[in-house]
Scaffold this motif. Structure first.
Motif, PDB file in Angstrom:
ATOM      1  N   GLU B 203       0.281 -27.073  34.008  1.00 42.15           N
ATOM      2  CA  GLU B 203      -0.931 -26.434  34.473  1.00 42.15           C
ATOM      3  C   GLU B 203      -0.871 -24.928  34.214  1.00 42.15           C
ATOM      4  OE1 GLU B 203      -1.619 -27.794  38.380  1.00 42.15           O
ATOM      5  OE2 GLU B 203      -3.766 -27.914  38.075  1.00 42.15           O
ATOM      6  N   MET B 204       0.327 -24.379  34.352  1.00 42.79           N
ATOM      7  CA  MET B 204       0.455 -22.946  34.234  1.00 42.79           C
ATOM      8  C   MET B 204       0.370 -22.429  32.806  1.00 42.79           C
ATOM      9  SD  MET B 204       3.213 -21.464  36.831  1.00 42.79           S
ATOM     10  CE  MET B 204       3.520 -22.829  37.880  1.00 42.79           C
ATOM     11  N   CYS B 206       0.005 -24.555  29.513  1.00 47.36           N
ATOM     12  CA  CYS B 206      -0.392 -25.309  28.313  1.00 47.36           C
ATOM     13  C   CYS B 206      -1.804 -25.023  27.817  1.00 47.36           C
ATOM     14  CB  CYS B 206      -0.284 -26.797  28.580  1.00 47.36           C
ATOM     15  SG  CYS B 206       1.405 -27.313  28.570  1.00 47.36           S
ATOM     16  N   ASP B 207      -1.949 -25.064  26.475  1.00 49.38           N
ATOM     17  CA  ASP B 207      -3.275 -24.996  25.873  1.00 49.38           C
ATOM     18  C   ASP B 207      -3.878 -26.390  25.832  1.00 49.38           C
ATOM     19  OD1 ASP B 207      -2.915 -22.264  25.076  1.00 49.38           O
ATOM     20  OD2 ASP B 207      -1.559 -23.007  23.539  1.00 49.38           O
ATOM     21  N   GLN B 208      -3.039 -27.333  25.475  1.00 43.22           N
ATOM     22  CA  GLN B 208      -3.487 -28.711  25.279  1.00 43.22           C
ATOM     23  C   GLN B 208      -2.516 -29.639  25.992  1.00 43.22           C
ATOM     24  OE1 GLN B 208      -5.860 -30.102  22.901  1.00 43.22           O
ATOM     25  NE2 GLN B 208      -6.689 -28.109  22.395  1.00 43.22           N
ATOM     26  N   VAL B 209      -3.014 -30.773  26.435  1.00 42.61           N
ATOM     27  CA  VAL B 209      -2.113 -31.776  26.986  1.00 42.61           C
ATOM     28  C   VAL B 209      -2.431 -33.143  26.397  1.00 42.61           C
ATOM     29  CG1 VAL B 209      -1.729 -30.622  29.203  1.00 42.61           C
ATOM     30  CG2 VAL B 209      -3.600 -32.233  28.991  1.00 42.61           C
ATOM     31  N   GLY B 210      -1.429 -33.987  26.430  1.00 44.04           N
ATOM     32  CA  GLY B 210      -1.603 -35.395  26.086  1.00 44.04           C
ATOM     33  C   GLY B 210      -0.966 -36.166  27.219  1.00 44.04           C
ATOM     34  N   ILE B 211      -1.619 -37.211  27.677  1.00 44.83           N
ATOM     35  CA  ILE B 211      -1.042 -37.971  28.783  1.00 44.83           C
ATOM     36  C   ILE B 211      -0.741 -39.388  28.302  1.00 44.83           C
ATOM     37  CG2 ILE B 211      -1.452 -38.879  31.115  1.00 44.83           C
ATOM     38  CD1 ILE B 211      -3.145 -36.488  31.692  1.00 44.83           C
ATOM     39  N   VAL B 212       0.487 -39.820  28.516  1.00 49.27           N
ATOM     40  CA  VAL B 212       0.855 -41.194  28.156  1.00 49.27           C
ATOM     41  C   VAL B 212       1.291 -41.945  29.404  1.00 49.27           C
ATOM     42  CG1 VAL B 212       1.568 -41.049  25.747  1.00 49.27           C
ATOM     43  CG2 VAL B 212       3.165 -40.359  27.528  1.00 49.27           C
ATOM     44  N   GLY B 221      -6.405 -33.485  25.193  1.00 51.86           N
ATOM     45  CA  GLY B 221      -7.440 -32.467  25.089  1.00 51.86           C
ATOM     46  C   GLY B 221      -7.051 -31.188  25.796  1.00 51.86           C
ATOM     47  N   LYS B 222      -8.027 -30.293  25.898  1.00 48.57           N
ATOM     48  CA  LYS B 222      -7.788 -29.023  26.580  1.00 48.57           C
ATOM     49  C   LYS B 222      -7.734 -29.268  28.078  1.00 48.57           C
ATOM     50  CE  LYS B 222      -9.238 -24.887  24.252  1.00 48.57           C
ATOM     51  NZ  LYS B 222      -9.964 -24.942  23.011  1.00 48.57           N
ATOM     52  N   LEU B 223      -6.856 -28.591  28.734  1.00 48.62           N
ATOM     53  CA  LEU B 223      -6.675 -28.818  30.159  1.00 48.62           C
ATOM     54  C   LEU B 223      -7.971 -28.535  30.923  1.00 48.62           C
ATOM     55  CD1 LEU B 223      -4.352 -29.746  31.832  1.00 48.62           C
ATOM     56  CD2 LEU B 223      -3.764 -27.376  32.276  1.00 48.62           C
ATOM     57  N   GLY B 224      -8.637 -27.424  30.605  1.00 47.52           N
ATOM     58  CA  GLY B 224      -9.857 -27.036  31.298  1.00 47.52           C
ATOM     59  C   GLY B 224     -10.960 -28.063  31.125  1.00 47.52           C
ATOM     60  N   GLU B 225     -10.962 -28.752  29.964  1.00 44.80           N
ATOM     61  CA  GLU B 225     -12.012 -29.734  29.713  1.00 44.80           C
ATOM     62  C   GLU B 225     -11.703 -31.072  30.367  1.00 44.80           C
ATOM     63  OE1 GLU B 225     -12.232 -29.785  25.488  1.00 44.80           O
ATOM     64  OE2 GLU B 225     -13.078 -27.774  25.405  1.00 44.80           O
ATOM     65  N   LEU B 226     -10.415 -31.364  30.484  1.00 42.42           N
ATOM     66  CA  LEU B 226     -10.044 -32.653  31.060  1.00 42.42           C
ATOM     67  C   LEU B 226     -10.323 -32.683  32.547  1.00 42.42           C
ATOM     68  CD1 LEU B 226      -6.615 -33.461  29.410  1.00 42.42           C
ATOM     69  CD2 LEU B 226      -8.830 -34.417  28.881  1.00 42.42           C
ATOM     70  N   LEU B 227      -9.983 -31.572  33.210  1.00 45.49           N
ATOM     71  CA  LEU B 227     -10.145 -31.539  34.659  1.00 45.49           C
ATOM     72  C   LEU B 227     -11.610 -31.395  35.002  1.00 45.49           C
ATOM     73  CD1 LEU B 227      -7.203 -29.241  35.698  1.00 45.49           C
ATOM     74  CD2 LEU B 227      -7.260 -31.697  35.455  1.00 45.49           C
ATOM     75  N   ASN B 228     -11.997 -32.061  36.059  1.00 47.83           N
ATOM     76  CA  ASN B 228     -13.377 -32.014  36.495  1.00 47.83           C
ATOM     77  C   ASN B 228     -13.725 -30.596  36.949  1.00 47.83           C
ATOM     78  OD1 ASN B 228     -15.848 -32.633  37.402  1.00 47.83           O
ATOM     79  ND2 ASN B 228     -15.193 -34.424  38.586  1.00 47.83           N
ATOM     80  N   PRO B 229     -14.682 -29.891  36.287  1.00 48.95           N
ATOM     81  CA  PRO B 229     -14.962 -28.516  36.659  1.00 48.95           C
ATOM     82  C   PRO B 229     -15.765 -28.420  37.961  1.00 48.95           C
ATOM     83  CG  PRO B 229     -16.365 -29.204  34.850  1.00 48.95           C
ATOM     84  CD  PRO B 229     -15.485 -30.355  35.159  1.00 48.95           C
TER      85      PRO B 229
END
Lengths: 255, 309
Positions: B203-204, B206-212, B221-229
Motif C-alpha cells: 500500500e505504501m 507500489c505503482d501496480q499490484v497483481g493479486i494471486v 492494476g493500479k492500486l488507486g483504481e483497484l480500491l473502491n474510491p
C-alpha cells in the motif's frame, strides 16, 4: 572461463573448509607415515612396503574423499537453496556442474599431493630414495579419483547424499571386480547370468586399468602407451557421466 | 518498448509423493509488468508467487504457457545478466565473509575485480552492512542475511530486480530499510517486482499490484483504481452529549463506542453525516473529529479472496 574459475574456486574454498576432509586426510597421512615403521618389522626391511601401503592409501582414502565431497556438493546446494542465487546469474547449468567438478578436482589434487609428499618423506629414509617413477602410479590413481568424483557428482544430481554414497561406493568396488564378474557369469553355466555379467563388464568402468601400483612397487616396466590409454579410458568415462549429469541436471525443477 | 515481465498462460504442476500425485501450483497465469514500475505481487501463502518467480528465473520449467523478461524468454542465460534476484528466505555460503560473498557473485558476471570491490563496498553501505564486511555469513542475523541478499541481487546493476518476499522475517526497521531501497531503485528507473503477503508494504510504495490466489490471477492494476474510491463510512468522535440525545442518534449509526468522555460513532451513509454533526452541536456536544474511511487494501484483498473461493 573466468566464471568457471569463480565457481571452481568457490567450491574449492567450500570443500577445503570441510572438517570431514581433514579427518580423513590426517588418518591417511598417519597411516602412510606408519608404513615407514612397518617396514622395520620386515626381515629384509624392504622399502616396497612403504610404496605399496602408501599407494594403496592414496587410492582408498582418495576414493573416500572423492565420494564424500562429490556426493554432497550439488545436493547440498539444492538443500541449502544456495543454488537459487547461483543459477539466477548468467551461468548455464552444464557450466555450473563443470565449475563444481573442477573445484572438487582442485581439492582432490591438494589431498593427493599431501599424501604423496608424506610418502616421499617416508621413502627418503629408505634405500629406494626419492623415486620419481612412482608418480606414474600416483597420476593414474588421480585419473581414477577424477572418475569416481564425477560418478559421485552424477549421483548427487538426483538422489540424496546417503544413496549417492552407497551407489558411488558400489561403483568403486565393482570397478575393481568387473573381471571377476565376467568370469563368475561364464562359470555359472546359465546363459542369462553370463549375458548379464557380460553386459555389466562391458558397460561399467574397469578401475583395474588405472592400477599400475603393483608394477611400480616391483619396478616392472610400464609403457607410456599404457598410461596414455588408461588416461583416455578415464576421460572417456568422465565425459559419459558428465553428459548424463547434464541431461538430468538441466531438466531439474528447483522447487 | 517491451514489457519488463510478460507472462502468458503460465501453468505449472508438480508431481509429489511416491505415486507422483499431481499438484497444480499455478494455472493459466497472464499479466505484464511495465518498465520502471514498482510492482507488488500479492497473495496468501501457497498462492503460487514463488513458483511464478522461479519460472521467471528459469529455476523451474513451466508445464504450459510462456514467460518473457526484458523481451527475452525466461530461462535464457544471457538475459540474467540484466536481472537481479533475491530468493525467498535465502541461504548463502556461510563460510564466506560479507565482502567476499559479494565479490564472488560479482565474479559470476565477469565484472572486473576493481569495479567489483568498489560496487560491493557501495552496496554494503546501501544496505547498512559496512561494519559486517569482514564477518562470516554464518554469524549474520536473519535481517542481515536478507539485506546482504538484496545487495547480491544488485551487484550487476540490474534493469529488473525480482525479490521474493523481501520483507519476511524482518523487524519494522528492517522492513522500512528494504522498502526505502526498493523505492530508490524505482526512482533510479529500474523495474522492481516483489512478492509479499504483507499488505501495508504494498500500500505504501507500489505503482501496480497483481493479486494471486490458489495459483490463479485474481486481478492486476493500479492500486488507486483497484480500491473502491467511494467513502464507505465516517467515524465521528464527540464529547459532552447527554445519554438521551445519544440514544436519539441510534437509528443513523451502526456502531457506538465510548472511551472515557469521548464517544465514537460509525455513520455508514454520507447524507446522515451532516445531520448528526448538527444534532450533536445543537445539544451542546463538541465534535472532535470526522474521519472518512475508504476501502483499504486489506479489505479489498479479503473481498477478492472470498470471491475467488
Amino acid at each position: 572461463m573466468y566464471k568457471l574459475f569463480a565457481i571452481a574456486n568457490n567450491t574449492f574454498k567450500e570443500t577445503i573448509r570441510d572438517r570431514i576432509l581433514y579427518n580423513i586426510l590426517i588418518f591417511a597421512v598417519i597411516l602412510i607415515g606408519f608404513s615407514y615403521f612397518l617396514r622395520k618389522l620386515d626381515l629384509l626391511q624392504d622399502p616396497r612396503i612403504v610404496i605399496d601401503l602408501s599407494l594403496a592409501c592414496i587410492s582408498i582414502f582418495g576414493a573416500i574423499i572423492s565420494i564424500f565431497i562429490g556426493i554432497g556438493l550439488v545436493y547440498k546446494e539444492v538443500e541449502k537453496r544456495t543454488i537459487y542465487t547461483i543459477l539466477s546469474k548468467p551461468i548455464s547449468r552444464p557450466f555450473f556442474l563443470l565449475g563444481k567438478y573442477l573445484g572438487l578436482l582442485m581439492t582432490l589434487l591438494v589431498n593427493v599431493a599431501i599424501m604423496t609428499l608424506v610418502m616421499y618423506l617416508a621413502l627418503a629414509f629408505t634405500e629406494r630414495g626419492i623415486d620419481l617413477g612412482i608418480l606414474r602410479a600416483v597420476f593414474l590413481t588421480y585419473v581414477e579419483l577424477m572418475l569416481i568424483t564425477m560418478i559421485s557428482l552424477f549421483f548427487s544430481c538426483f538422489t540424496t547424499t546417503t544413496l549417492a554414497a552407497i551407489f558411488s561406493l558400489s561403483f568403486y568396488v565393482i570397478g575393481y571386480v568387473t573381471d571377476d564378474l565376467k568370469i563368475l557369469g561364464a562359470k555359472s553355466g546359465s546363459y542369462l547370468a553370463s549375458q548379464a555379467t557380460g553386459l555389466l563388464y562391458q558397460v561399467l568402468p574397469n578401475l583395474n586399468y588405472f592400477n599400475i601400483r603393483g608394477a611400480i612397487v616391483h619396478s616392472l616396466p610400464i609403457s607410456l602407451e599404457q598410461i596414455l590409454l588408461s588416461t583416455a579410458y578415464g576421460i572417456f568415462y568422465i565425459a559419459i557421466f558428465y553428459t548424463l549429469s547434464i541431461v538430468i541436471f538441466s531438466r531439474k525443477d528447483f522447487k | 518498448m517491451t514489457a519488463a515481465i510478460k507472462i502468458e498462460g503460465l501453468s505449472k504442476f508438480f508431481r509429489v509423493g511416491f505415486w507422483g500425485r499431481r499438484v497444480q501450483a499455478i494455472t493459466d497465469l497472464s499479466f505484464e509488468v511495465r518498465r520502471g514500475d514498482l510492482f507488488g505481487f500479492l497473495g496468501p501463502n501457497g498462492a503460487g508467487k514463488t513458483t511464478t518467480i522461479k519460472a521467471l528465473m528459469g529455476l523451474i520449467f513451466p508445464s504450459g504457457g510462456q514467460a518473457w523478461i526484458l523481451g527475452k524468454k525466461a530461462g535464457e542465460v544471457g538475459v540474467r545478466s540484466r536481472v537481479g534476484y533475491l530468493p525467498e528466505s535465502p541461504y548463502f555460503y556461510e563460510y564466506l565473509k560479507g565482502l567476499e560473498f559479494l565479490d564472488f557473485y560479482g565474479s559470476l558476471f565477469q565484472i572486473p575485480k576493481k569495479v567489483r570491490v568498489k560496487k560491493a563496498e557501495e552496496l554494503l553501505k546501501l544496505v547498512n552492512l559496512e561494519g559486517a564486511a569482514d564477518l562470516h555469513l554464518r554469524k549474520y542475523s536473519k535481517g542481515m542475511l536478507q539485506r546482504i541478499g538484496l545487495a547480491q541481487a544488485l551487484i550487476n546493476d540490474p534493469e529488473l530486480v525480482i525479490l521474493d518476499e523481501p520483507m519476511t522475517g524482518l523487524d519494522p526497521i528492517g522492513r522500512r530499510e528494504i522498502r526505502d531501497v526498493m523505492v530508490r531503485l524505482r526512482n533510479e528507473g529500474k523495474t522492481v517486482f516483489f512478492s509479499t503477503h504483507i499488505l501495508s508494504d504494498v500500500e505504501m510504495i507500489c505503482d501496480q499490484v497483481g493479486i494471486v490466489n490458489k495459483g490463479k490471477l485474481i486481478t492486476t492494476g493500479k492500486l488507486g483504481e483497484l480500491l473502491n474510491p467511494r467513502i464507505e463510512y465516517y467515524e465521528i468522535s464527540f464529547s459532552r452529549l447527554n445519554p438521551a440525545e445519544l440514544e436519539g442518534l441510534k437509528p443513523w449509526v451502526t456502531n457506538t463506542f465510548q472511551d472515557g468522555n469521548l464517544v465514537h460513532v460509525t455513520v455508514p451513509a454520507e447524507e446522515h453525516k451532516d445531520g448528526i454533526i448538527s444534532r450533536v452541536q445543537k445539544a451542546g456536544g463538541t465534535i472532535h473529529s470526522v474521519i472518512p474511511h475508504r476501502e483499504s487494501l486489506e479489505e479489498y484483498f479479503l473481498r477478492q479472496l472470498n470471491r475467488s473461493g
